[in-house]
Design a protein around this motif. Structure first.
Motif, PDB file in Angstrom:
ATOM      1  N   ILE A  41      16.209  19.632  40.506  1.00 13.33           N
ATOM      2  CA  ILE A  41      17.358  19.260  40.161  1.00 13.33           C
ATOM      3  C   ILE A  41      18.527  18.860  41.071  1.00 13.33           C
ATOM      4  N   ALA A  42      18.862  20.030  41.878  1.00  9.84           N
ATOM      5  CA  ALA A  42      19.698  19.984  42.924  1.00  9.84           C
ATOM      6  C   ALA A  42      19.519  18.934  43.956  1.00  9.84           C
ATOM      7  N   SER A  93      11.247  20.260  51.733  1.00  6.49           N
ATOM      8  CA  SER A  93       9.906  20.650  51.383  1.00  6.49           C
ATOM      9  C   SER A  93       9.980  21.906  50.471  1.00  6.49           C
ATOM     10  N   ALA A  94      10.622  22.641  50.787  1.00  8.34           N
ATOM     11  CA  ALA A  94      11.078  23.916  49.532  1.00  8.34           C
ATOM     12  C   ALA A  94      11.645  23.483  48.224  1.00  8.34           C
ATOM     13  N   SER A  95      12.308  22.345  48.281  1.00  7.78           N
ATOM     14  CA  SER A  95      12.797  22.067  46.905  1.00  7.78           C
ATOM     15  C   SER A  95      11.990  21.410  46.108  1.00  7.78           C
ATOM     16  N   ARG A  97      15.489  10.289  36.172  1.00 13.07           N
ATOM     17  CA  ARG A  97      16.270  10.344  37.471  1.00 13.07           C
ATOM     18  C   ARG A  97      15.551   9.856  38.342  1.00 13.07           C
ATOM     19  N   TRP A  98      14.458  10.260  38.777  1.00 13.73           N
ATOM     20  CA  TRP A  98      13.580  10.255  40.066  1.00 13.73           C
ATOM     21  C   TRP A  98      13.007   8.865  39.901  1.00 13.73           C
ATOM     22  N   GLU A  99      12.737   8.071  38.712  1.00 11.67           N
ATOM     23  CA  GLU A  99      12.323   6.940  38.730  1.00 11.67           C
ATOM     24  C   GLU A  99      13.452   5.755  39.152  1.00 11.67           C
TER      25      GLU A  99
END
Length: 181
Positions: free
Chosen positions: A119-120, A109-111, A154-156
């Protein structure tokens, strides 16, 4: 912000910054002190989010472990991500399988709130530290909407979307079962 001021204090603020740096070091000790009152430990964690990796990082990593009270784990997870230090974020995700589910949710959630943490998270997903199934659909949609083109790619790749063609294939696959009735 505050971390920058601590790194490079103006001459007029040098004494105050030295005092603050000492307070952050003491906060690391207090946060880890099992016998300290919970409220004091939580207050110390809030201060650690403004510290440097060398002081705050090891303390926060200790505090996300399942041996700590859940409130401390959650606060340390939020503070660790908010600190935004690449080393700390990498270490948080490297220890992923040791954390309680609630702590994992706090970290995820915080990320979602800061680019360094995103990115991490992408790195952790690519390395297999975090399973893609642990990121809920709403979070996935928000991540894919990022303005950063490289990160969006990257997410895709990490969260491929299902298309109408996929649904059509499922319908076709089960069409014979419909004929049986």
């Amino acid at each position: 912000p505050l971390r920058e001021l601590i790194r490079q204090p103006t001459p007029a603020l040098r004494n105050e910054v030295n005092w603050l740096s000492q307070a952050i070091r003491e906060a690391a000790t207090t946060a880890r002190a099992d016998r300290a009152p919970l409220r004091d430990r939580l207050a110390a964690i809030r201060l650690l989010r403004h510290g440097e990796w060398a002081v705050a990082g090891p303390a926060l990593l200790d505090l996300v472990r399942p041996t700590q009270p859940p409130e401390l784990q959650a606060a340390a997870a939020k503070a660790g991500v908010a600190l935004g230090d690449e080393n700390l974020l990498t270490a948080l995700y490297a220890g992923w399988n040791r954390y309680a589910k609630a702590t994992r949710r706090e970290i995820l959630s915080a990320s979602l709130r800061t680019p360094p943490a995103q990115i991490a998270l992408a790195d952790a997903l690519e390395k297999g530290f975090v399973a893609a199934s642990e990121v809920d659909a709403t979070a996935r949609q928000n991540l894919i909407k990022t303005q950063d083109g490289d990160l969006r790619s990257r997410w895709e790749r990490l969260f491929p979307t299902r298309t109408a063609a996929d649904r059509e294939a499922v319908i076709q696959q089960f069409q014979p079962a419909l004929q049986l009735s």
